[in-house]
Design an enzyme around this catalytic site. Sequence first.
Site, PDB file in Angstrom:
ATOM      1  N   GLU A  20       0.836  -1.200   0.000  1.00 55.03           N
ATOM      2  CA  GLU A  20       0.000   0.000   0.000  1.00 55.03           C
ATOM      3  C   GLU A  20       0.870   1.249   0.000  1.00 55.03           C
ATOM      4  O   GLU A  20       1.829   1.360   0.760  1.00 55.03           O
ATOM      5  CB  GLU A  20      -0.888  -0.003   1.241  1.00 55.03           C
ATOM      6  CG  GLU A  20      -1.797   1.222   1.362  1.00 55.03           C
ATOM      7  CD  GLU A  20      -2.745   1.072   2.523  1.00 55.03           C
ATOM      8  OE1 GLU A  20      -3.621   0.179   2.462  1.00 55.03           O
ATOM      9  OE2 GLU A  20      -2.593   1.812   3.514  1.00 55.03           O
ATOM     10  N   THR A  51      -3.955   4.920  -1.717  1.00 51.67           N
ATOM     11  CA  THR A  51      -4.962   5.522  -0.850  1.00 51.67           C
ATOM     12  C   THR A  51      -5.563   6.765  -1.493  1.00 51.67           C
ATOM     13  O   THR A  51      -4.992   7.358  -2.408  1.00 51.67           O
ATOM     14  CB  THR A  51      -4.380   5.874   0.523  1.00 51.67           C
ATOM     15  OG1 THR A  51      -3.426   6.925   0.371  1.00 51.67           O
ATOM     16  CG2 THR A  51      -3.709   4.665   1.152  1.00 51.67           C
TER      17      THR A  51
END
Length: 613
Positions: A20, A51
Amino acid sequence: MKLIDKINARTSSTPFYSFEFFPPRTDEGFANLLARISRLSEPDPLAVSVTWGAGGTTKERSLDLAQITQSEYGVDTILHLTCTNMELGSVDDALRKAKALGIQNILALRGDPPRGEEYWIPTDPRFTHALDLVKYIKSSPEFASSFCVGVAAYPDGHADREVDAETELDHLKAKVDAGADFIITQLFYDVDAFIVWLGKVRAKGVNVPVIPGIMPLQSYTSFRRLTKLCGTQVPAQLDLDLDAIRHDDQKVKDFGVSLAAKMISRLTTEADVKGVHFCTLNLERSVRKILETLQWSGESSLPNNRLIVDASTMPSPDVPPSGKDLLINPVDASQSATNKLNSTQPIAETQEPGKGDVNNASTWDEFPNGWFGDYKSPAFGTQSDPWNPGTALSRAVAKSHKWGHPKCIEDLTHLFLAHLHSKLASTPFSPAPLSPESLLILPHLEKLTSKGWWTVFSQPAVDGVSSRDEIFGWGPSGGYVFQKGFVEFFAEKKDVDLIESRIRQKGEGWVQFFAANAKGDLRTNVPPGGKNAVTWGVFPGREIAQSTIIERDSFFSWKEEAFLTWKQWAFSYPPESDERKLLESVHDNRWLVSIVHHDFKDAPKLWTFVFDE
């Protein structure tokens, strides 16, 4: 490819993993992250996720980053998508752009309120919860067949604690019943509790893949800050283990690698877990070491260099392989090098700093000792919830009114003094009691605060203290650390006028300052492009590490957080109340001031100058 199809099609016994990333705050950080992603793509992750940012604040950067990871690096990308700040039709626009980019995976989140807003109010009435996003995508003729949709889960409970654990499980099941294909969890460190929680999830009839979120420990302070912000349960033994090594950043990182590897081993052998999701915080080295420890990456921590020898001296084919793999003939060596160059993914033209033989690009920002670190780092300013970056002040904390009911300027001065005197454990700007190094300059901080110059950050000057020092030490052992004295505080405009005049008349080049208000007006004597390393360290076998750099971009980034905190604090009181009026007035009229004195060899110099003594 859709993530659920990749998971179902896997035949390897080795668990999968994904990474991520978040869009960095600065252009330099964004460019440097691309090089980092290129390197982390080499171990062949199942996917990477990008994100979305609190309130959709990173929308364009998120889409840009997702486009690069998907199209240029050829890694299947999971795009986070929130309901927050999505005007009517914005969800459609984001989904259409993702579809056009070849992105087939979405992580559907509700998100936090937009930055600086009081309440979470849907701007598109169709989307008030992540459940609404899942239902919309999965029922849309335009998008249903195009996207695999994931949702979030919180093994330790959501940080807001708005509902109990059983209700959270019901919400999770509702999202899966609506069509969610997989689940990614928030970070946690209690494996036993996670296994119990996962059993409850399965007992609810939720059978889609649950992918645990793993966040490697990067530093003791960031671990404390993030676990508190996210409401993460910390096992007692972990607390004890970390406390014993908290003054050695390298040991904390090494411990973090070992801890994550042990957690993952247990999760993939004792629970119904087929893979894990690394919350990288845009850092690289720890993740690589974890994969090597688990022997998942296909890489060795030691490079297997081979000696080029003439073809006539190469061993015959019937010679046992032992040692033969250390030799290569010139033709094969040339072809191997060509293949490697051809397979290398393109990276941004901007090169990462710190690319010396000792301090390579994967490790140059591994010890961001300061609040923000180096503005060129992809991890610059990582201080908040990884899934909602930029949330300056927890709504739950603000609404608890733990800082009382200030109604006048004197009340605020008393509040900041109470924190200095350890009568308050925190302020909205300082989440913990005064640090040991700040206690050493307590009389100066008291004097400033009593003047109505409310201090929020400071450090004394230090000249070559051991990196193992319990107060000032950071980084690996065996080194020496240095720091210039600096202080940051909120003051009125007339005080800024006074400070600027004093620096101009008496600073003699030793003092630099930044001052800015909420509107973005800036006053400084730092030339454009000027940078000031205020904390640095010298360690064995490494280049000099500059862990805190104050310059225009970093100051403005912190300034935005600081004034947002005033605004969010004001929102915790009723409209038209004396408390809200006071805090809004401070937000609108005060300036944030940062002063650095360059003479770190004469520790009192900063304070004698500030007080004009």
